[in-house]
Design an enzyme around this catalytic site. Structure first.
Site, PDB file in Angstrom:
ATOM      1  N   LYS A 202     -19.177 -25.432  35.537  1.00  0.00           N
ATOM      2  CA  LYS A 202     -18.237 -26.548  35.452  1.00  0.00           C
ATOM      3  C   LYS A 202     -17.214 -26.489  36.582  1.00  0.00           C
ATOM      4  CE  LYS A 202     -16.791 -27.929  31.408  1.00  0.00           C
ATOM      5  NZ  LYS A 202     -16.072 -28.086  30.114  1.00  0.00           N
ATOM      6  N   GLU A 208     -20.077 -14.750  38.316  1.00  0.00           N
ATOM      7  CA  GLU A 208     -21.497 -14.378  38.277  1.00  0.00           C
ATOM      8  C   GLU A 208     -22.372 -15.480  38.870  1.00  0.00           C
ATOM      9  OE1 GLU A 208     -19.549 -12.536  34.553  1.00  0.00           O
ATOM     10  OE2 GLU A 208     -19.457 -14.436  35.656  1.00  0.00           O
ATOM     11  N   GLY A 263     -19.280 -24.810  26.613  1.00  0.00           N
ATOM     12  CA  GLY A 263     -20.509 -24.296  27.210  1.00  0.00           C
ATOM     13  C   GLY A 263     -21.619 -24.048  26.213  1.00  0.00           C
ATOM     14  N   ARG A 264     -21.280 -23.468  25.053  1.00  0.00           N
ATOM     15  CA  ARG A 264     -22.313 -23.140  24.066  1.00  0.00           C
ATOM     16  C   ARG A 264     -22.798 -24.365  23.317  1.00  0.00           C
ATOM     17  NH1 ARG A 264     -17.359 -21.330  23.053  1.00  0.00           N
ATOM     18  NH2 ARG A 264     -16.273 -21.810  21.101  1.00  0.00           N
ATOM     19  N   GLU A 349     -19.243 -16.549  19.565  1.00  0.00           N
ATOM     20  CA  GLU A 349     -18.180 -17.018  20.460  1.00  0.00           C
ATOM     21  C   GLU A 349     -17.353 -18.092  19.752  1.00  0.00           C
ATOM     22  OE1 GLU A 349     -18.555 -17.073  24.976  1.00  0.00           O
ATOM     23  OE2 GLU A 349     -18.626 -19.221  24.509  1.00  0.00           O
ATOM     24  N   HIS A 380     -42.196  -4.781  12.451  1.00  0.00           N
ATOM     25  CA  HIS A 380     -42.583  -3.445  12.908  1.00  0.00           C
ATOM     26  C   HIS A 380     -41.463  -2.804  13.719  1.00  0.00           C
ATOM     27  CE1 HIS A 380     -46.806  -3.975  11.640  1.00  0.00           C
ATOM     28  NE2 HIS A 380     -46.542  -5.250  11.868  1.00  0.00           N
ATOM     29  N   LYS A 500     -12.929 -11.252  32.367  1.00  0.00           N
ATOM     30  CA  LYS A 500     -13.309 -11.875  33.639  1.00  0.00           C
ATOM     31  C   LYS A 500     -12.192 -11.730  34.670  1.00  0.00           C
ATOM     32  CE  LYS A 500     -14.495 -15.999  32.076  1.00  0.00           C
ATOM     33  NZ  LYS A 500     -15.068 -17.367  32.042  1.00  0.00           N
TER      34      LYS A 500
END
Length: 538
Positions: A202, A208, A263-264, A349, A380, A500
């Site tokens: 954005k 990153e 964002g999510r 979050e 398993h 961050k």
């Protein structure tokens, strides 16, 4: 004074909550229908929960007392329910039909949404048809999405979930980790002349994402020459035109979104451009229609048959009254391999908060830890702990009635496994039942299954783009319901900001030997020095 619903639930936890699920099932044959709800193509069977009609009634009263419906209506009306950022919360507007109207602060945001969707569709059509070509004139065969958090987890989950609908003559990759190994492995076998990068940020300053984007730009130039027109190999999903242009991307190829999209909650916005490129504009529209159908269900269905309302209330019951701190998500479909990881961000979050909307401390536990893995692989792996461990872990078991790729009776075995695990979660196996099978005495305690592990079984007919939309919206609104009950802001994420900021301060120290920032603790400074020493930078 009448007892509050919260206090009533506390009392019920000591009685109904202490009962055995197998007994609740045996004592109430009607729960096989009364605790099964359908809507928007989804079937929720919560008959394996450690609850009965009295608990459900108290939970519904709790929702009323805590104003869940009013807060929901405020969200749909565009009110600023994200109080810490003073923003509306309108991911639901991303999937409204073009004919709808929704004004926020005097602006019809539906028109804006569809303007972006139309541009995305036009772009996706050009790329998929071969009209869009790279610097050397070759059509695009590889699409690489660069993002992190919601700009990665949603797109990669949707791509994996809808792979059966994707272009199999195109390669789709997703880079998120600033770890150079992620970039290297995703690019090592690609031809830069045929590769398109989608840089999703954005602000276009996310550390990153922009570090990876810069490395990708260098990779294109190394492969095609320093004079290569990188604008033919990069598009942006952002709102920062200045930074996009500065990077070298034509702002005509910038697809925007809005501050009312977290964002999510953004996989159905321009952040989903890679999804649209993979499955095509029409299938993307079908996914949006699925989102919208579940939105309408959440908005209008009575609470007692409202799927996300019920699921949210069940989470609250298990978390706050039965003291279950985690929730397993167990999709019995390999295409949903990344769905548990996607839900981790969506749920934790959103509801990993310890203060209320007014800033005062919460007075109950909030967001449970979500985790999981597709069945049957998880059987398993970690199911042993769910079945016989000392922690009670509620679960959501999810499957589709029809396989997209049926082979023999494999899908029948898959569904049998899902239903079997749900039955054992709920009922377990007593010592008497173990002995009746002729097990020798010394092994009996080892083969007892306590059961009493609460479980939802969620089913769909078939995994389609429409079904995926309803599934994601189902959990979005489940998260909303929980947050409204707890009185927290499910739409900010201040907890990720400090780390961050500190990383930005530490990078110059690691790279150039810059002095420690004021107030930096000694152990961090010592760790920086050890790192530099290990690389011979002292």
């Amino acid at each position: 004074m009448a007892q509050s619903a919260w206090d009533e639930l506390g009392d019920l936890a000591k009685t109904v909550g202490a009962a055995k699920i197998r007994d609740l099932i045996a004592d109430d044959p009607g729960r096989t229908s009364s605790m099964v709800v359908e809507g928007a193509g989804v079937t929720l069977d919560y008959s394996r929960q450690r609850m009965d009609a009295s608990v459900l009634k108290a939970l519904l009263r709790l929702a009323k007392e805590r104003g869940v419906a009013q807060r929901r209506d405020d969200m749909f009306a565009g009110k600023h329910i994200n109080v810490t950022e003073d923003r509306a919360v309108l991911h639901i507007a991303l999937r409204l039909p073009k004919t709808a109207k929704l004004e926020v602060d005097g602006v019809d945001i539906v028109a804006e949404v569809h303007e972006v969707l139309d541009r995305m569709s036009d772009f996706a059509t050009r790329v998929r048809s071969g009209e869009w070509v790279g610097h050397t004139g070759k059509p695009i065969k590889n699409v690489v999405n660069i993002g992190i958090g919601g700009s990665d987890l949603g797109p990669v989950m949707a791509y994996e979930a809808l792979k059966d609908y994707s272009r199999r003559d195109m390669t789709f990759r997703f880079i998120s980790n600033v770890d150079s190994n992620d970039l290297y492995e995703d690019l090592r076998d690609l031809d830069p002349a045929e590769t398109l990068f989608i840089v999703s940020s954005k602000t276009f300053v996310t550390l990153e994402t922009m570090t990876n984007a810069a490395a990708a730009r260098d990779w294109v130039k190394q492969g095609l020459g320093d004079d290569a027109d990188v604008a033919k190999h990069f598009v942006a999903v952002s709102t920062n035109a200045e930074k996009v242009e500065e990077f070298g991307i034509d702002t005509d190829n910038m697809f925007g979104f809005w501050d009312w999209v977290g964002g999510r909650y953004s996989m159905d916005s321009a952040i989903g451009l890679s999804t649209m490129l993979a499955i095509g504009p029409e299938n993307f529209k079908e996914m949006l229609a699925g989102f919208h159908e579940l939105d309408e269900h959440f908005k209008s269905a009575p609470a007692e048959v409202n799927l996300p309302m019920l699921m949210g209330l069940i989470v609250v019951w298990n978390r706050n009254f039965l003291n279950c701190p985690t929730n397993a998500v167990l999709p019995y479909d390999q295409y949903l391999v990344r769905f548990p990881a996607y839900l981790q961000q969506l749920t934790m979050e959103s509801n990993g908060k310890s203060v209320k909307l007014d800033g005062t401390p919460v007075d109950s536990e909030t967001g449970p830890i979500y985790w999981g893995e597709p069945g049957t692989n998880g059987q398993h792996s970690f199911y042993q702990l769910i079945h016989q461990g000392t922690s009670v872990i509620p679960s959501d078991v999810l499957f589709f009635n029809e396989s997209l790729n049926p082979i023999g009776v494999q899908h029948d075995y898959l569904v049998a496994s899902a239903l079997a695990q749900a039955a054992v979660f709920a009922n377990g196996r007593t010592a008497e039942e173990v002995k009746a099978d002729g097990v020798e005495e010394r092994l009996v305690p080892h083969k007892v299954m306590p059961g009493n592990r609460p479980c939802n079984v969620i089913t769909y007919q078939r995994l389609t783009p429409h079904a995926l939309g309803t599934l994601v919206a189902l959990y979005e609104h489940t998260v909303f319901t929980c947050g409204a009950i707890w009185g927290i802001d499910s739409f900010d994420q201040w907890g990720v900001e400090l780390g961050k900021a500190m990383a930005n301060n530490l990078s110059p120290q690691l790279i150039d030997g810059a002095p420690p920032t004021p107030g930096q603790d000694d152990v961090t400074t010592a760790a920086v020095n050890r790192y530099r020493e290990a690389l011979g930078r002292q």
